[in-house]
Design an enzyme around this catalytic site. Structure first.
Site, PDB file in Angstrom:
ATOM      1  N   SER A 185      -9.757   2.074   2.901  1.00 49.32           N
ATOM      2  CA  SER A 185      -8.845   2.776   2.022  1.00 49.32           C
ATOM      3  C   SER A 185      -7.882   1.860   1.272  1.00 49.32           C
ATOM      4  O   SER A 185      -7.235   2.257   0.313  1.00 49.32           O
ATOM      5  CB  SER A 185      -8.031   3.781   2.839  1.00 49.32           C
ATOM      6  OG  SER A 185      -7.213   3.112   3.810  1.00 49.32           O
ATOM      7  N   LYS A 221       0.831  -1.198   0.000  1.00 49.11           N
ATOM      8  CA  LYS A 221       0.000   0.000   0.000  1.00 49.11           C
ATOM      9  C   LYS A 221       0.868   1.250   0.000  1.00 49.11           C
ATOM     10  O   LYS A 221       1.921   1.287   0.657  1.00 49.11           O
ATOM     11  CB  LYS A 221      -0.920  -0.015   1.224  1.00 49.11           C
ATOM     12  CG  LYS A 221      -1.972   1.077   1.243  1.00 49.11           C
ATOM     13  CD  LYS A 221      -2.907   0.902   2.437  1.00 49.11           C
ATOM     14  CE  LYS A 221      -3.957   2.000   2.521  1.00 49.11           C
ATOM     15  NZ  LYS A 221      -4.874   1.814   3.672  1.00 49.11           N
ATOM     16  N   SER A 277     -10.155  -0.455   7.120  1.00 48.85           N
ATOM     17  CA  SER A 277      -9.605  -0.244   5.780  1.00 48.85           C
ATOM     18  C   SER A 277      -8.889  -1.444   5.181  1.00 48.85           C
ATOM     19  O   SER A 277      -8.488  -1.399   4.025  1.00 48.85           O
ATOM     20  CB  SER A 277      -8.657   0.959   5.783  1.00 48.85           C
ATOM     21  OG  SER A 277      -9.369   2.140   6.019  1.00 48.85           O
TER      22      SER A 277
END
Length: 492
Positions: free
Chosen positions: A155, A79, A179
């Site tokens: 996210s 990420k 998330s």
């Protein structure tokens, strides 16, 4: 059949027998990325040159099975809010658009390197991890591989979508209020938020420091256990890192849940949870009954305050954490500024997106003189009550089970104009972060539109082993995890 359809342990055996090489695995990853990522848009940055060099090194040093790292040769996506030395890291924000050469690796990246994994590239996300749909990225909106008209969740939407689309066998995400688990549910993969402090946050670009936690997203529970074992552990560089022994999580994957005591909060199957999701969870509980587990309905009475508590606390912490992005030390600096004050204002107004600005303003208000006691302090008290609710339930039960999300994935653009409705998508995952306990999402069915539904399993502090045992037993008794998306909407 893709190499990534095999479990990590099977791939390791193929590598050991020299049936495949690390370069073969990278070929699989980059070929698949070239085929589908134009549609999925999971990756922001690819690091093929360094990945190929690392693959050559590992293939030459193949060594014995005992001498290899736990994740030897495995491609992984990271990420984009996890810092990677020399590789562009932006947190999907324009304010960090020029951070092309970070000077150090996050602790989890150091551990991945030690275990001989190979980073493929950096994954898309909601800007500074603020969002539930991946539509807040300042670069592109990632799409759900099951149906690209739908969001992948956020996210960590890029992290979940990349795994679901077969671009990488696993990825790292971060979870502040759901998330990892929410996009895992939307994309039909496995994602865990470990106990707060189990995995170091050193090198994670902070959103809300008392809530953020890094965790893995994989296609199956066994692989997830391997990855968490690789990245977990104490780190002196993180003052919140817990010096607690990391067990061998795969030893917990016995398939046996006989006698397991499951709590099912009535609040998690109440108003706002779709009938399809309720039905999938009820069917999952029947599966556990058939395996010898028992379940009872319980109450988490203060969970109704979780959403407002979370947004006050996380926005307050974001307001403080993001103050460092001011155009002085690093990141975007406005070229229009004529004074120092102008530089601060313009750099931040140009660099931050609307959702980030919204949360900074909310957090600054909650921390301001005259409102601190009325909002921030009261939210901290509510957080304590939420944590105590979990402790009371865990005094009598082994795990808590419920849906990961109230509904399956929603359409792209459907909720962008209604932030409050968007926030409500995390209502079932947020309490886990506020309490600091571990939670995993695993696939438990599909909606009438062919979209995945996630089952959330919550455990006691530092008891990821029981969470994994519970998740793995269900996975072995069902076939939901074996389905994969065919880009365009149908599932296989």
């Amino acid at each position: 059949m893709s190499l990534f359809d095999h479990k990590l342990s099977d791939i390791q055996e193929m590598l050991h027998k020299k049936e495949i090489s690390v370069h073969d695995l990278l070929d699989e990853a980059y070929k698949r990325i070239e085929e589908v990522d134009g549609e999925v848009q999971a990756f922001l940055t690819l690091d093929e040159e360094n990945a190929r060099a690392r693959a050559t090194e590992l293939d030459e040093l193949r060594g014995t099975e005992e001498g290899r790292g736990l994740l030897f040769g495995m491609p992984i996506g990271i990420k984009d809010n996890i810092v990677t030395k020399g590789v562009r890291t932006t947190a999907a924000s324009q304010i960090l658009d020029n951070l092309n050469d970070p000077l150090y690796d996050a602790h989890v990246v150091q551990k991945l390197n030690k275990e001989e994994a190979v980073s493929v590239g950096k994954l898309n996300m909601d800007e500074f991890a603020m969002g539930s749909s991946n539509e807040n990225s300042s670069y592109a909106a990632t799409r759900n591989p099951w149906n690209t008209d739908y969001v992948p969740g956020g996210s960590s939407g890029g992290s979940a979508a990349a795994v679901a689309a077969g671009e990488v066998p696993f990825s790292l995400g971060s979870d502040t209020g759901g998330s990892i688990r929410q996009p895992a549910a939307y994309c039909g993969v496995v994602g865990i938020k470990p106990t707060y402090g189990r995995v170091s946050r050193f090198g994670l670009i902070a959103f809300a420091s008392s809530l953020d936690q890094i965790g893995p997203i994989t296609r199956n529970v066994e692989d997830n256990a391997y990855v968490l074992e690789a990245i977990a552990g104490y780190d002196k560089m993180d003052s919140t890192s817990a010096n607690v022994e990391v067990p061998k999580y795969t030893d917990a994957l016995t398939g046996n849940v006989k006698g397991l005591k499951i709590a099912v909060p009535k609040e998690y199957l109440g108003e706002g949870v779709s009938e399809e999701v309720k039905a999938a969870v009820q069917q999952s509980l029947k599966v556990y009954e058939d395996m010898g587990a028992t379940w009872e309905e319980v109450t988490l009475p203060h969970s109704k305050y979780a959403l407002s508590t979370y947004y006050l606390l996380s926005s307050s912490e974001a307001s403080a954490n993001l103050a460092r992005f001011d155009g002085v030390r690093y990141g975007r600096r406005s070229e229009k500024a004529e004074s120092m004050i102008d530089m601060f204002k313009l750099s931040r107004s140009e660099g931050f997106g609307e959702e980030v600005k919204r949360r900074i303003m909310l957090g600054t208000f909650a921390l301001s003189s005259g409102y601190y006691d009325a909002y921030y302090k009261k939210a901290q008290k509510a957080r304590t009550l939420i944590k105590q609710d979990f402790e009371k339930v865990f005094a009598d039960y082994d795990v808590i089970i419920g849906p990961t999300t109230p509904t399956p994935a929603f359409k792209v653009g459907e909720k962008t104009e209604d932030p409050l409705t968007m926030y409500a998508n995390d209502i079932l995952t947020i309490p886990v972060n506020l309490a600091g306990v571990p939670g995993i999402s695993i696939p438990c069915g599909f909606s009438s539109q062919g979209l995945p539904i996630g089952l959330q399993i919550i455990g006691k502090h530092f008891d990821e082993s029981t969470v994994y045992r519970t998740a793995h037993a269900y996975e072995q008794a069902t076939d939901h995890h074996t389905h994969k998306p065919s880009l365009g909407g149908a599932n296989e």
